[in-house]
Design an enzyme around this catalytic site. Structure first.
Site, PDB file in Angstrom:
ATOM      1  N   HIS A   3      -1.172   7.271   4.650  1.00 12.23           N
ATOM      2  CA  HIS A   3       0.178   6.965   5.118  1.00 12.23           C
ATOM      3  C   HIS A   3       1.071   8.160   4.784  1.00 12.23           C
ATOM      4  CE1 HIS A   3      -0.972   2.816   5.757  1.00 12.23           C
ATOM      5  NE2 HIS A   3      -1.348   2.712   4.500  1.00 12.23           N
TER       6      HIS A   3
ATOM      7  N   ALA B 223       0.799  -1.225   0.000  1.00  7.93           N
ATOM      8  CA  ALA B 223       0.000   0.000   0.000  1.00  7.93           C
ATOM      9  C   ALA B 223       0.833   1.277   0.000  1.00  7.93           C
ATOM     10  CB  ALA B 223      -0.917   0.002   1.223  1.00  7.93           C
TER      11      ALA B 223
ATOM     12  N   ASN C  27       1.662  -3.228   7.891  1.00 11.81           N
ATOM     13  CA  ASN C  27       2.687  -3.753   6.988  1.00 11.81           C
ATOM     14  C   ASN C  27       3.457  -2.619   6.311  1.00 11.81           C
ATOM     15  OD1 ASN C  27       2.382  -6.776   6.981  1.00 11.81           O
ATOM     16  ND2 ASN C  27       0.270  -6.164   6.632  1.00 11.81           N
TER      17      ASN C  27
HETATM   18  N1  NAD Z   1       1.876  -4.983   2.405  1.00 11.50           N
HETATM   19  C1  NAD Z   1       0.714  -4.317   2.520  1.00 11.50           C
HETATM   20  O1  NAD Z   1       0.643  -3.113   2.254  1.00 11.50           O
HETATM   21  C2  NAD Z   1      -0.508  -5.060   3.003  1.00 11.50           C
HETATM   22  C3  NAD Z   1      -1.737  -4.394   2.998  1.00 11.50           C
HETATM   23  C4  NAD Z   1      -2.854  -5.109   3.422  1.00 11.50           C
HETATM   24  C5  NAD Z   1      -2.749  -6.426   3.853  1.00 11.50           C
HETATM   25  N2  NAD Z   1      -1.516  -7.024   3.847  1.00 11.50           N
HETATM   26  C6  NAD Z   1      -1.374  -8.422   4.305  1.00 11.50           C
HETATM   27  O2  NAD Z   1      -2.136  -9.260   3.473  1.00 11.50           O
HETATM   28  C7  NAD Z   1      -2.789 -10.241   4.287  1.00 11.50           C
HETATM   29  C8  NAD Z   1      -4.048 -10.694   3.591  1.00 11.50           C
HETATM   30  O3  NAD Z   1      -4.961  -9.609   3.495  1.00 11.50           O
HETATM   31  P1  NAD Z   1      -6.474  -9.828   3.021  1.00 11.50           P
HETATM   32  O4  NAD Z   1      -7.123  -8.499   3.123  1.00 11.50           O
HETATM   33  O5  NAD Z   1      -6.513 -10.559   1.726  1.00 11.50           O
HETATM   34  O6  NAD Z   1      -7.014 -10.793   4.200  1.00 11.50           O
HETATM   35  P2  NAD Z   1      -8.313 -11.716   4.171  1.00 11.50           P
HETATM   36  O7  NAD Z   1      -8.578 -12.057   5.592  1.00 11.50           O
HETATM   37  O8  NAD Z   1      -9.389 -11.102   3.368  1.00 11.50           O
HETATM   38  O9  NAD Z   1      -7.834 -13.032   3.390  1.00 11.50           O
HETATM   39  C9  NAD Z   1      -6.852 -13.907   3.896  1.00 11.50           C
HETATM   40  C10 NAD Z   1      -7.167 -15.290   3.370  1.00 11.50           C
HETATM   41  O10 NAD Z   1      -6.066 -16.154   3.638  1.00 11.50           O
HETATM   42  C11 NAD Z   1      -6.598 -17.421   3.992  1.00 11.50           C
HETATM   43  N3  NAD Z   1      -5.591 -18.166   4.740  1.00 11.50           N
HETATM   44  C12 NAD Z   1      -5.229 -18.029   6.028  1.00 11.50           C
HETATM   45  N4  NAD Z   1      -4.237 -18.886   6.331  1.00 11.50           N
HETATM   46  C13 NAD Z   1      -3.974 -19.582   5.219  1.00 11.50           C
HETATM   47  C14 NAD Z   1      -3.057 -20.607   4.896  1.00 11.50           C
HETATM   48  N5  NAD Z   1      -2.214 -21.109   5.798  1.00 11.50           N
HETATM   49  N6  NAD Z   1      -3.045 -21.088   3.633  1.00 11.50           N
HETATM   50  C15 NAD Z   1      -3.886 -20.602   2.700  1.00 11.50           C
HETATM   51  N7  NAD Z   1      -4.786 -19.625   2.938  1.00 11.50           N
HETATM   52  C16 NAD Z   1      -4.830 -19.118   4.191  1.00 11.50           C
HETATM   53  C17 NAD Z   1      -7.855 -17.124   4.776  1.00 11.50           C
HETATM   54  O11 NAD Z   1      -8.733 -18.225   4.754  1.00 11.50           O
HETATM   55  C18 NAD Z   1      -8.405 -15.928   4.002  1.00 11.50           C
HETATM   56  O12 NAD Z   1      -9.288 -16.343   2.984  1.00 11.50           O
HETATM   57  C19 NAD Z   1      -3.037  -9.530   5.614  1.00 11.50           C
HETATM   58  O13 NAD Z   1      -3.083 -10.459   6.689  1.00 11.50           O
HETATM   59  C20 NAD Z   1      -1.869  -8.584   5.733  1.00 11.50           C
HETATM   60  O14 NAD Z   1      -0.840  -9.153   6.529  1.00 11.50           O
HETATM   61  C21 NAD Z   1      -0.417  -6.366   3.418  1.00 11.50           C
END
Ligand code: NAD
Length: 283
Positions: free
Chosen positions: A234, A132, A201
């Site tokens: 941010h 992001a 993150n």
């Molecule tokens: N770098 C960035 O700027 C940024 C921004 C937002 C989110 N993120 C990261 O991305 C991650 C995901 O975000 P999201 O909004 O898609 O979350 P979300 O909760 O909508 O989706 C996460 C999915 O992963 C699945 N999951 C969990 N453990 C798993 C595993 N071991 N194997 C396979 N699937 C699994 C869950 O069932 C869920 O469907 C967040 O937890 C966050 O850490 C990073």
């Protein structure tokens, strides 16, 4: 930690990997669903989706849903869209298989066990997405020239996106019922990542860009809740011997998850595209 070479799987001769990069998407939630669907539509010219892995049931995946071990048989890169725990549980297995790993849960890399695992050499390469935030290239370049004197990462989100399971009732009420911006956290990127695992993150990405995983002493993170924040903001203020940098980004939260900005899956696709031999998006 960050390299841009095409991966070569164990037992595969260099130069035989002439097709598109084979991608497995780990996690089919807010981010993973868009990444997988866009890949299946051919959005990244040099990449093809070969597998989706998911902890929860999936009915509409645009590729075979399989467990990670099976996905690693065919994938050359795994895109983590599954969160901190999934990364902790699976990163070593992925990198040891020879697959590269694109990480969205960047803050998880502060985890001591994960960090010490990454100290060891692996056949696969781990790459962090910018997610992001932007401007990390110039911050990293300035930090290469000379360490920053100070870096401040200030994130402002809607109150509901910041509530954590460890918060007491009084703290939740203070955040949820505030009339204006209220400081929720001030501290190091490592503590930010630990206390707000899915929300900060960006702070980790900035900290790693300016000083690597052990960095953080000159990076301060502030997190505000603001009921007027329809966009997630941010702001980065960095000052050092070779320059002063101000970065301000306002992202629309995604519909599926207010903690995740809508731009993130597209940022991940850019990270992926840059690692292919045809580093462009085509649609
Ligand atoms: N770098 C960035 O700027 C940024 C921004 C937002 C989110 N993120 C990261 O991305 C991650 C995901 O975000 P999201 O909004 O898609 O979350 P979300 O909760 O909508 O989706 C996460 C999915 O992963 C699945 N999951 C969990 N453990 C798993 C595993 N071991 N194997 C396979 N699937 C699994 C869950 O069932 C869920 O469907 C967040 O937890 C966050 O850490 C990073």
């Amino acid at each position: 930690m960050i390299r841009t070479m095409m991966p070569v799987r164990p037992g595969q001769a260099p130069g035989t990997n002439t097709g598109r990069m084979k991608v497995a998407v780990m996690g089919y939630g807010t981010i993973g669903r868009i990444v997988a669907q866009r890949l299946a539509e051919g959005a990244v010219a040099g990449a093809e989706l070969v597998a989706v892995t998911s902890r929860s049931p999936v009915v509409d995946a645009p590729a075979l849903v399989m467990d990670l071990d099976d996905a690693l048989q065919s994938a050359e890169v795994v895109v983590e869209c599954a969160g901190r725990d999934a990364l902790r549980a699976n990163a070593e297995r992925i990198l040891d298989s020879g697959c590269d790993l694109i990480v969205s849960s960047v803050g998880a890399l502060y985890d001591a066990e994960l960090a010490s695992m990454l100290e060891r050499p692996h056949p696969g390469t781990l790459v962090c997405t910018n997610g992001a935030i932007g401007g990390l290239d110039v911050l990293a370049a300035a930090a290469d020239a000379a360490p920053f004197d100070s870096v401040l990462v200030r994130s402002t989100k809607s109150p509901g996106a910041l509530i954590q399971p460890w918060m007491g009732d009084a703290e939740v009420a203070r955040i949820v019922h505030t009339d204006g911006p209220v400081l929720v956290f001030s501290g190091t990127p490592a503590d930010a990542a630990r206390l707000f695992p899915a929300s900060l993150n960006v702070a980790a990405a900035v900290a790693f860009a300016v000083g690597g995983r052990r960095a953080g002493t000159n990076v301060t993170v502030e997190l505000y809740a603001d009921p007027a924040a329809t966009l997630t903001r941010h702001e980065v203020e960095a000052a050092g011997p070779v320059g002063r940098y101000s970065i301000r980004i306002e992202n629309l939260p995604s519909e599926g998850n207010p903690r995740t900005s809508a731009v993130v899956p597209y940022s991940i696709l850019r990270t992926l595209a840059a690692r292919t031999r045809r580093p462009n998006l085509i649609g």
